[in-house]
Design an enzyme around this catalytic site. Sequence first.
Site, PDB file in Angstrom:
ATOM      1  N   GLU A 120      11.833   5.579  19.598  1.00 14.29           N
ATOM      2  CA  GLU A 120      10.870   6.680  19.445  1.00 14.29           C
ATOM      3  C   GLU A 120      10.274   7.009  20.800  1.00 14.29           C
ATOM      4  OE1 GLU A 120       8.021   5.818  16.358  1.00 14.29           O
ATOM      5  OE2 GLU A 120       9.586   5.337  14.924  1.00 14.29           O
TER       6      GLU A 120
ATOM      7  N   ALA B  61       1.487   9.172   8.225  1.00 17.38           N
ATOM      8  CA  ALA B  61       0.150   8.707   7.832  1.00 17.38           C
ATOM      9  C   ALA B  61      -0.961   9.518   8.495  1.00 17.38           C
ATOM     10  CB  ALA B  61      -0.006   7.226   8.181  1.00 17.38           C
TER      11      ALA B  61
ATOM     12  N   ASP C 286      10.916   9.414   9.257  1.00 21.81           N
ATOM     13  CA  ASP C 286       9.680   9.512  10.038  1.00 21.81           C
ATOM     14  C   ASP C 286       9.691   8.519  11.193  1.00 21.81           C
ATOM     15  OD1 ASP C 286       7.008  10.650  10.316  1.00 21.81           O
ATOM     16  OD2 ASP C 286       6.245   8.668   9.757  1.00 21.81           O
TER      17      ASP C 286
ATOM     18  N   VAL D  49       9.971   5.733   5.767  1.00 13.00           N
ATOM     19  CA  VAL D  49       8.612   5.841   6.324  1.00 13.00           C
ATOM     20  C   VAL D  49       8.129   4.452   6.761  1.00 13.00           C
ATOM     21  CG1 VAL D  49       7.837   7.956   5.171  1.00 13.00           C
ATOM     22  CG2 VAL D  49       7.690   5.763   3.952  1.00 13.00           C
ATOM     23  N   ALA D  50       9.077   3.507   6.892  1.00 18.70           N
ATOM     24  CA  ALA D  50       8.692   2.132   7.225  1.00 18.70           C
ATOM     25  C   ALA D  50       8.741   1.924   8.742  1.00 18.70           C
ATOM     26  CB  ALA D  50       9.607   1.159   6.493  1.00 18.70           C
ATOM     27  N   ARG D  51       9.851   1.432   9.234  1.00 10.97           N
ATOM     28  CA  ARG D  51      10.099   1.292  10.673  1.00 10.97           C
ATOM     29  C   ARG D  51      11.582   1.552  10.893  1.00 10.97           C
ATOM     30  NH1 ARG D  51       5.515   1.791  11.459  1.00 10.97           N
ATOM     31  NH2 ARG D  51       4.009   0.397  12.464  1.00 10.97           N
TER      32      ARG D  51
ATOM     33  N   THR E 204       0.832  -1.212   0.000  1.00  4.45           N
ATOM     34  CA  THR E 204       0.000   0.000   0.000  1.00  4.45           C
ATOM     35  C   THR E 204       0.863   1.257   0.000  1.00  4.45           C
ATOM     36  OG1 THR E 204      -1.643  -1.199   1.281  1.00  4.45           O
ATOM     37  CG2 THR E 204      -1.862   1.185   1.219  1.00  4.45           C
ATOM     38  N   LEU E 205       1.848   1.293   0.900  1.00 10.63           N
ATOM     39  CA  LEU E 205       2.707   2.483   0.989  1.00 10.63           C
ATOM     40  C   LEU E 205       3.494   2.683  -0.307  1.00 10.63           C
ATOM     41  CD1 LEU E 205       2.126   2.853   3.982  1.00 10.63           C
ATOM     42  CD2 LEU E 205       4.565   2.900   4.418  1.00 10.63           C
TER      43      LEU E 205
ATOM     44  N   HIS F  17       7.014  10.241  13.432  1.00 13.31           N
ATOM     45  CA  HIS F  17       6.174   9.086  13.079  1.00 13.31           C
ATOM     46  C   HIS F  17       4.742   9.552  12.783  1.00 13.31           C
ATOM     47  CE1 HIS F  17       5.602   4.472  13.628  1.00 13.31           C
ATOM     48  NE2 HIS F  17       4.851   4.945  12.647  1.00 13.31           N
TER      49      HIS F  17
HETATM   50  P1  NAD Z   1       1.398  -3.718   2.985  1.00 13.20           P
HETATM   51  O1  NAD Z   1       1.137  -5.002   3.684  1.00 13.20           O
HETATM   52  O2  NAD Z   1       0.346  -3.156   2.093  1.00 13.20           O
HETATM   53  O3  NAD Z   1       2.724  -3.831   2.115  1.00 13.20           O
HETATM   54  C1  NAD Z   1       3.915  -4.405   2.567  1.00 13.20           C
HETATM   55  C2  NAD Z   1       4.646  -4.928   1.356  1.00 13.20           C
HETATM   56  O4  NAD Z   1       5.989  -5.294   1.713  1.00 13.20           O
HETATM   57  C3  NAD Z   1       3.980  -6.147   0.760  1.00 13.20           C
HETATM   58  O5  NAD Z   1       3.831  -5.947  -0.620  1.00 13.20           O
HETATM   59  C4  NAD Z   1       4.954  -7.268   1.081  1.00 13.20           C
HETATM   60  O6  NAD Z   1       4.930  -8.258   0.098  1.00 13.20           O
HETATM   61  C5  NAD Z   1       6.273  -6.518   1.069  1.00 13.20           C
HETATM   62  N1  NAD Z   1       7.368  -7.220   1.762  1.00 13.20           N
HETATM   63  C6  NAD Z   1       7.303  -7.999   2.855  1.00 13.20           C
HETATM   64  N2  NAD Z   1       8.532  -8.473   3.156  1.00 13.20           N
HETATM   65  C7  NAD Z   1       9.377  -7.985   2.234  1.00 13.20           C
HETATM   66  C8  NAD Z   1      10.771  -8.118   1.997  1.00 13.20           C
HETATM   67  N3  NAD Z   1      11.544  -8.892   2.777  1.00 13.20           N
HETATM   68  N4  NAD Z   1      11.311  -7.457   0.950  1.00 13.20           N
HETATM   69  C9  NAD Z   1      10.553  -6.691   0.149  1.00 13.20           C
HETATM   70  N5  NAD Z   1       9.224  -6.532   0.311  1.00 13.20           N
HETATM   71  C10 NAD Z   1       8.645  -7.173   1.340  1.00 13.20           C
HETATM   72  O7  NAD Z   1       1.749  -2.687   4.139  1.00 13.20           O
HETATM   73  P2  NAD Z   1       1.814  -1.093   3.986  1.00 13.20           P
HETATM   74  O8  NAD Z   1       0.506  -0.509   4.393  1.00 13.20           O
HETATM   75  O9  NAD Z   1       2.386  -0.736   2.677  1.00 13.20           O
HETATM   76  O10 NAD Z   1       2.840  -0.739   5.140  1.00 13.20           O
HETATM   77  C11 NAD Z   1       4.186  -1.191   5.053  1.00 13.20           C
HETATM   78  C12 NAD Z   1       4.900  -0.895   6.358  1.00 13.20           C
HETATM   79  O11 NAD Z   1       5.103   0.512   6.470  1.00 13.20           O
HETATM   80  C13 NAD Z   1       4.110  -1.280   7.609  1.00 13.20           C
HETATM   81  O12 NAD Z   1       4.387  -2.617   7.985  1.00 13.20           O
HETATM   82  C14 NAD Z   1       4.575  -0.297   8.632  1.00 13.20           C
HETATM   83  O13 NAD Z   1       5.679  -0.809   9.343  1.00 13.20           O
HETATM   84  C15 NAD Z   1       5.017   0.907   7.820  1.00 13.20           C
HETATM   85  N6  NAD Z   1       4.083   2.034   7.927  1.00 13.20           N
HETATM   86  C16 NAD Z   1       4.548   3.215   8.445  1.00 13.20           C
HETATM   87  C17 NAD Z   1       3.699   4.303   8.539  1.00 13.20           C
HETATM   88  C18 NAD Z   1       4.173   5.618   9.098  1.00 13.20           C
HETATM   89  O14 NAD Z   1       3.408   6.324   9.710  1.00 13.20           O
HETATM   90  N7  NAD Z   1       5.409   5.988   8.891  1.00 13.20           N
HETATM   91  C19 NAD Z   1       2.349   4.194   8.115  1.00 13.20           C
HETATM   92  C20 NAD Z   1       1.918   2.975   7.571  1.00 13.20           C
HETATM   93  C21 NAD Z   1       2.796   1.910   7.484  1.00 13.20           C
END
Ligand code: NAD
Length: 307
Positions: free
Chosen positions: A254, A276, A249, A223-225, A144-145, A273
Site C-alpha cells: 500500500e 473504516a 480495501d 477489508v482485513a489486511r 467487531t468487523l 484502505h
Molecule cells: P476483532 O479483534 O474485534 O476481531 C478479530 C476476530 O478474528 C476475533 O473474533 C478473533 O477471534 C478472530 N480470529 C483471530 N484469528 C483467527 C483465525 N485464525 N481464524 C478465524 N478467526 C480468527 O478485530 P476487528 O476490529 O474485527 O478487526 C479485524 C481486522 O480487520 C483487524 O485486525 C484489521 O487488520 C482489519 N481492519 C481493517 C480495517 C480497514 O480499514 N480495512 C478497519 C478495521 C480493521
Amino acid sequence: VELERLGIQQSVDAIFPPAELATDLSVLPVEVTVVDEAEIAGCDAVVTRNHFEALFDVEWVHSTQAGVDRFPLEAFAEAGVALTNSTGIHGRTVGETVAGYLLAFARRLHDQLASATERRWERPAWDEAFTLPGTTACVVGTGTLGRGIADVIGSLGVETVGVRRSDEPLPEFEAMYAVADLERAIADADFVIAAVPLTETTRGLFGAAAFERMRSEAYFVNVARGAVVDEPALIDALEAGQIAGAALDVFETEPLPEASPLWEMDEVVVTPHAAAYTRDYYRDVGELVRDNVGRLERGEALANRVV
Ligand code: NAD
C-alpha cells in the site's frame, strides 16, 4: 503507570487531524500534546498510527487501528510497554462500506460510474443486475468487523454465515463454520468477505485453493489486511474468470502500485484502505483512550490490551 504526559503522535493525521483528538482528550487530568517522532520519548503514553523505535521508551502505546500487525509485539513485551488497539469501533463503518460494495456489484453501480466518467450512456445487460435478498455471504472472522458486516448486510436481506476459530454460533450469523472448514464454508456463497486479523495463521489464508472452491458467480471482498490473500493467486482467479469480481480495501503493498493489474479490471473495486473512515473516527478513538486513562487511575487492567 503514572500518567503525566500523553502524546498524540503526528502519524494519526493519516486518519484525522491530531489536534481534534488532542482537544477531545483535553478533559483528562494529564497534559495532552501533539508530538513528532523526537518528542515521543518525553511522554508516558502515546496514541499513534505508526510504529517508532522511541515507543519502547514510553509506558503505554495506543494504536488508532484495530490491526496491530505493523507493531513488533514481542519487542513491546520485552520492553515492558503496554500496547492497546482500537478494536471495537469499526463495525458500523466497515459494515456500511461492505454493504456499499455488495450494492455496487448487485446494482452494477461500479460499471455505470466507470461509463459515466467517459460520458458513455451504457445500461447493464438485461441479466447482469440483481437484488440482494436471497443472496448469501460468508464472512471470515467474526469479531467487531465480521459482526458489523453481518448486521448491515443482513438488514439488506443477505443471508450470512460466519467462519471463526471454533464453530460456536453467534446471533449475527445463520450458521457458523470452524476455519478448518473454510473451503466448505465458502463453496456456496455469493460473497466471500475477509475480516480476520493478519497473524501467522491467517497469512495467505485465501489462496488458489479457496478461489477454485468459490462459485464462478461469486465476489471476493477484503477489508482485513492485504497479506491474508495470496494476491497473485487472486489476480489469476480474476483473469481466468474463476470468480466474478472483487472489492479490495487492503493490499500486499500500500498504496497499491500503479502497475497492478487490479486497477484496470472492470469487476474489481479498489478503495484506498479507507473502509473504516468516518469524520467521527477521532471521537471513537478518544472514547477508548479516555476509558483506559480512567482504568489506569483506578488501578484496573487496560481494555483492548494486545501486549
Ligand atoms: P476483532 O479483534 O474485534 O476481531 C478479530 C476476530 O478474528 C476475533 O473474533 C478473533 O477471534 C478472530 N480470529 C483471530 N484469528 C483467527 C483465525 N485464525 N481464524 C478465524 N478467526 C480468527 O478485530 P476487528 O476490529 O474485527 O478487526 C479485524 C481486522 O480487520 C483487524 O485486525 C484489521 O487488520 C482489519 N481492519 C481493517 C480495517 C480497514 O480499514 N480495512 C478497519 C478495521 C480493521
